[in-house]
Design an enzyme around this catalytic site. Structure first.
Site, short mmCIF file in Angstrom:
data_model
loop_
_atom_site.label_atom_id
_atom_site.label_comp_id
_atom_site.label_asym_id
_atom_site.label_seq_id
_atom_site.Cartn_x
_atom_site.Cartn_y
_atom_site.Cartn_z
N PHE A 1 0.83 -1.20 0.00
CA PHE A 1 0.00 0.00 0.00
C PHE A 1 0.87 1.25 0.00
O PHE A 1 0.50 2.27 -0.59
CB PHE A 1 -0.94 -0.01 1.21
N TYR A 2 2.02 1.18 0.65
CA TYR A 2 2.99 2.29 0.61
C TYR A 2 3.34 2.62 -0.84
O TYR A 2 3.29 3.78 -1.26
CB TYR A 2 4.24 1.91 1.41
N ALA A 3 3.70 1.59 -1.62
CA ALA A 3 4.05 1.80 -3.02
C ALA A 3 2.87 2.36 -3.81
O ALA A 3 3.04 3.21 -4.69
CB ALA A 3 4.53 0.49 -3.64
#
Length: 338
Positions: free
Chosen positions: A151-153
């Site tokens: 989700f960070y990416a």
């Protein structure tokens, strides 16, 4: 040059601000000093920067739009470098909302500040994690990045798309840079090098994911910020009136906006086990290795093609990982050991 940098109490923002200050530039920092990790380390970084007379700082959250707009209006910078973010691949699995607040809402607020101030160049941090499930390496900027693994990416990929639309609609020149496994002194406690060094010295086991069959393009932080500083002057030109004769081979420059994305890495993939060996050699102590499967959200390998960076700036990061590990271990022992 007057530069506004978000995340100056963070790892990379601190190093970039320090470099620009040493070069004689004026820097206004902006940081929320969140408790994602020990805030004493963040305050220590800001305290060092405050020793430079041309450094000022605002301590507030990116999501506080009024505070951010006021800080930028007061600073009146010619360039903004947006480095503040909620970091961490694994943390994003358990705390996804923090990434929406900081990385999406916060980044929008920064883009709006750049538009209002009409800065000459807005530079924004992305990540090599956006390459996700891609397997063709080295990764280059013109590859599709439609399959993020964390989700960070995903939030960083969203930043790239948001920035492109902003550059197209408002004419704000924007460069995004994709970092590849940054490490070095003053690093974050959640980073592998910091965790490994602490655990080895404490006689505690280290977790080695994917049984050590991981490859990373380790990039020394001082090389990284030198590249960013050089990119400040590499302003993407507006789409109208471009001279085709001045085109740069392999450029990621948008055909419809003053926007591009640039890899910043060492262009040399290193096996995780070799990285751990270097830490052991510097410490003179063996690690207790706890081999584990790969973690959700992780990718087994990343490796940067940095030819575009070299063509734009004439610079190529080149610090070997053994040298970089040695510098980190020396700093760690000075600051974290009795």
């Amino acid at each position: 040059m007057d530069c506004f940098i978000t995340g100056t109490a963070g790892f990379i923002g601190f190093h970039l601000a320090k470099l620009l200050l040493e070069q004689g530039h004026t820097v206004h920092g902006y940081d929320g000093i969140t408790d994602y990790y020990d805030v004493r380390l963040k305050h220590a970084r800001h305290d060092l920067l405050r020793q430079y007379p041309q450094f000022t700082a605002t301590e507030a959250m990116l999501e506080d739009d009024a505070a951010l707009q006021a800080a930028v209006a007061t600073a009146q910078p010619s360039a903004i470098v947006h480095l503040a973010a909620q970091a961490g691949v694994r943390y994003s699995i358990e705390h996804p909302r923090a990434y929406i607040d900081a990385n999406i809402i916060g980044s929008f607020n920064v883009m709006e500040a750049a538009r209002r101030q009409q800065v000459a160049h807005l530079l924004m941090a992305s990540t090599s994690s956006v390459y996700g499930a891609n397997t063709e390496m080295p990764f280059d900027e013109n590859q599709k990045c439609d399959m993020p693994m964390s989700f960070y990416a995903a939030t960083k990929k969203a930043n790239e798309a948001m920035a492109h639309s902003w550059a197209h609609i408002h004419g704000v020149p924007i460069t995004l840079f994709r970092f590849f496994t940054v490490y070095g002194p003053w690093g974050r406690p959640d980073m592998a090098l910091f965790k490994f060094t602490k655990a080895i010295l404490d006689g505690q086991p280290i977790d080695v994911y994917n049984h050590g069959d991981m490859w990373r393009d380790f990039t020394y932080v001082e090389d990284l910020v030198r590249a960013i500083a050089l990119l400040i002057d590499a302003v993407p030109p507006a789409a109208a009136g471009r001279n085709p004769a001045q085109a740069i081979e392999g450029d990621s420059l948008s055909p419809v906006a003053p926007w591009r994305v640039v890899n910043i890495g060492n262009s040399d993939k290193v096996r995780l086990l070799d990285f751990i060996d270097a830490i052991e050699q510097c410490l003179g102590q063996k690690a207790i290795r706890n081999h584990l499967p790969i973690q959700p959200g992780d990718v087994p390998a990343s490796w940067a093609d940095t030819q575009l960076l070299q063509r734009l700036t004439g610079y190529k990061p080149a610090t070997g990982f053994q040298q970089g590990v040695q510098a980190f271990v020396r700093w760690y022992c000075e600051h974290h050991r009795p």
